[in-house]
Design a protein around this motif. Sequence first.
Motif, short mmCIF file in Angstrom:
data_model
loop_
_atom_site.label_atom_id
_atom_site.label_comp_id
_atom_site.label_asym_id
_atom_site.label_seq_id
_atom_site.Cartn_x
_atom_site.Cartn_y
_atom_site.Cartn_z
N GLY A 1 24.88 7.10 24.65
CA GLY A 1 25.04 8.35 23.91
C GLY A 1 23.97 9.37 24.19
O GLY A 1 23.74 10.28 23.38
N ILE A 2 23.31 9.26 25.35
CA ILE A 2 22.22 10.19 25.69
C ILE A 2 22.64 11.07 26.85
O ILE A 2 23.10 10.59 27.89
CB ILE A 2 20.94 9.41 26.06
CG1 ILE A 2 20.46 8.59 24.86
CG2 ILE A 2 19.84 10.36 26.54
CD1 ILE A 2 19.32 7.65 25.17
N ARG A 3 22.51 12.38 26.66
CA ARG A 3 22.87 13.36 27.68
C ARG A 3 21.66 13.72 28.54
O ARG A 3 20.54 13.80 28.02
CB ARG A 3 23.41 14.64 27.02
CG ARG A 3 24.70 14.42 26.25
CD ARG A 3 25.09 15.65 25.44
NE ARG A 3 24.23 15.82 24.26
CZ ARG A 3 23.43 16.84 24.07
NH1 ARG A 3 23.31 17.80 24.97
NH2 ARG A 3 22.70 16.92 22.96
N CYS A 4 21.89 13.97 29.83
CA CYS A 4 20.82 14.33 30.77
C CYS A 4 21.27 15.55 31.57
O CYS A 4 22.27 15.48 32.30
CB CYS A 4 20.52 13.18 31.72
SG CYS A 4 20.10 11.63 30.91
N ASN A 5 20.55 16.64 31.45
CA ASN A 5 20.91 17.87 32.14
C ASN A 5 19.66 18.58 32.65
O ASN A 5 18.55 18.30 32.19
CB ASN A 5 21.67 18.81 31.20
CG ASN A 5 23.01 18.25 30.78
OD1 ASN A 5 23.94 18.16 31.57
ND2 ASN A 5 23.12 17.84 29.51
N LEU A 6 19.87 19.49 33.59
CA LEU A 6 18.77 20.27 34.16
C LEU A 6 19.01 21.75 33.94
O LEU A 6 20.15 22.21 33.91
CB LEU A 6 18.63 20.01 35.66
CG LEU A 6 18.35 18.59 36.13
CD1 LEU A 6 18.31 18.55 37.66
CD2 LEU A 6 17.05 18.07 35.55
N VAL A 7 17.92 22.49 33.82
CA VAL A 7 17.96 23.94 33.87
C VAL A 7 17.34 24.37 35.20
O VAL A 7 16.21 23.99 35.52
CB VAL A 7 17.17 24.58 32.70
CG1 VAL A 7 17.00 26.08 32.93
CG2 VAL A 7 17.90 24.33 31.38
N SER A 8 18.11 25.13 35.97
CA SER A 8 17.62 25.66 37.23
C SER A 8 17.18 27.10 36.98
O SER A 8 18.01 28.00 36.87
CB SER A 8 18.71 25.60 38.30
OG SER A 8 18.23 26.11 39.54
N ALA A 9 15.89 27.30 36.86
CA ALA A 9 15.35 28.62 36.50
C ALA A 9 14.91 29.38 37.74
O ALA A 9 14.55 28.81 38.77
CB ALA A 9 14.17 28.46 35.55
N GLY A 10 14.95 30.70 37.63
CA GLY A 10 14.39 31.54 38.67
C GLY A 10 12.87 31.45 38.66
O GLY A 10 12.27 30.86 37.76
N PRO A 11 12.21 32.02 39.67
CA PRO A 11 10.75 31.92 39.77
C PRO A 11 10.05 32.73 38.69
O PRO A 11 10.55 33.76 38.23
CB PRO A 11 10.46 32.51 41.17
CG PRO A 11 11.59 33.46 41.41
CD PRO A 11 12.80 32.84 40.76
N LEU A 12 8.90 32.21 38.26
CA LEU A 12 8.10 32.86 37.24
C LEU A 12 6.64 32.86 37.66
O LEU A 12 6.18 31.92 38.31
CB LEU A 12 8.25 32.15 35.90
CG LEU A 12 9.63 32.24 35.25
CD1 LEU A 12 9.80 31.16 34.20
CD2 LEU A 12 9.84 33.62 34.63
#
Length: 256
Positions: free
Chosen positions: A180-191
Amino acid sequence: MSGILAGKRILVTGVLTESSIAFQAAKVAQNEGAEVILTGFGRLSLVERIAKRLPKPAPVIELDVSNQEQLDGLADKVRELQGDDARIDGILHSIAFGPQGAFNFLEASWEDVSTAVQVSAYSYKSLAMALLPLMPQGSAIVGMTFDAQIAWPKYDWMGVAKAALESTNRYLARDLGPKGIRCNLVSAGPLKSMAAKSIPGFEELADVWNHRAPIGWDLTDPEPAGRGVVGLLSDFFPRTTGEIIHVDGGVHMMGA
């Protein structure tokens, strides 16, 4: 307290300055009702100082994700803070590192490459396993990537490490889904963050966003990425896992 993370307990790694995505994610998480714990490595006093600038001061646990002893003791440290009802409902993995040699693709040594992959990708799995005993059904893990579909200028073996992270996310989602555990990524632009200063040629890399982001991109504003993280940590995506959400001004979908 109301908010999309009301009542949730979130552990956030990678806070070093207020310009980091991790800090903004922790800030938004608290504003949305979460109880936040931070981890820090090396410059622990700096992390503790930054933690006091959140809406509510957050406790800091020392953690080197390449140190198995510290990983093995992480759940116990959380229990010391929270007591008998200790739990972690969400994790932000915002950790990446590559030695300078990793930014020269043809000349990099295996030592440089293996360090980049261990810290930037393998540690995503390591952190999840360290806290798994405290994670109930409905929990979420979010990591930070930088679109690994592209061979970016100057990014070199760190790009390979991010590709490994993206693959790790899919396998982790597969294996933790039954729990019951979700795994996701955020692909962010450069900072323009502390991490960016360690990337040779960062300005050349970031300049792509000045010309290619259809909705625009602010190199000095980590809040949009932080909000993306909090959205994935919330219950608003109950059946989304193994996914990569882009918060990059739209650059990822632009053609030549």
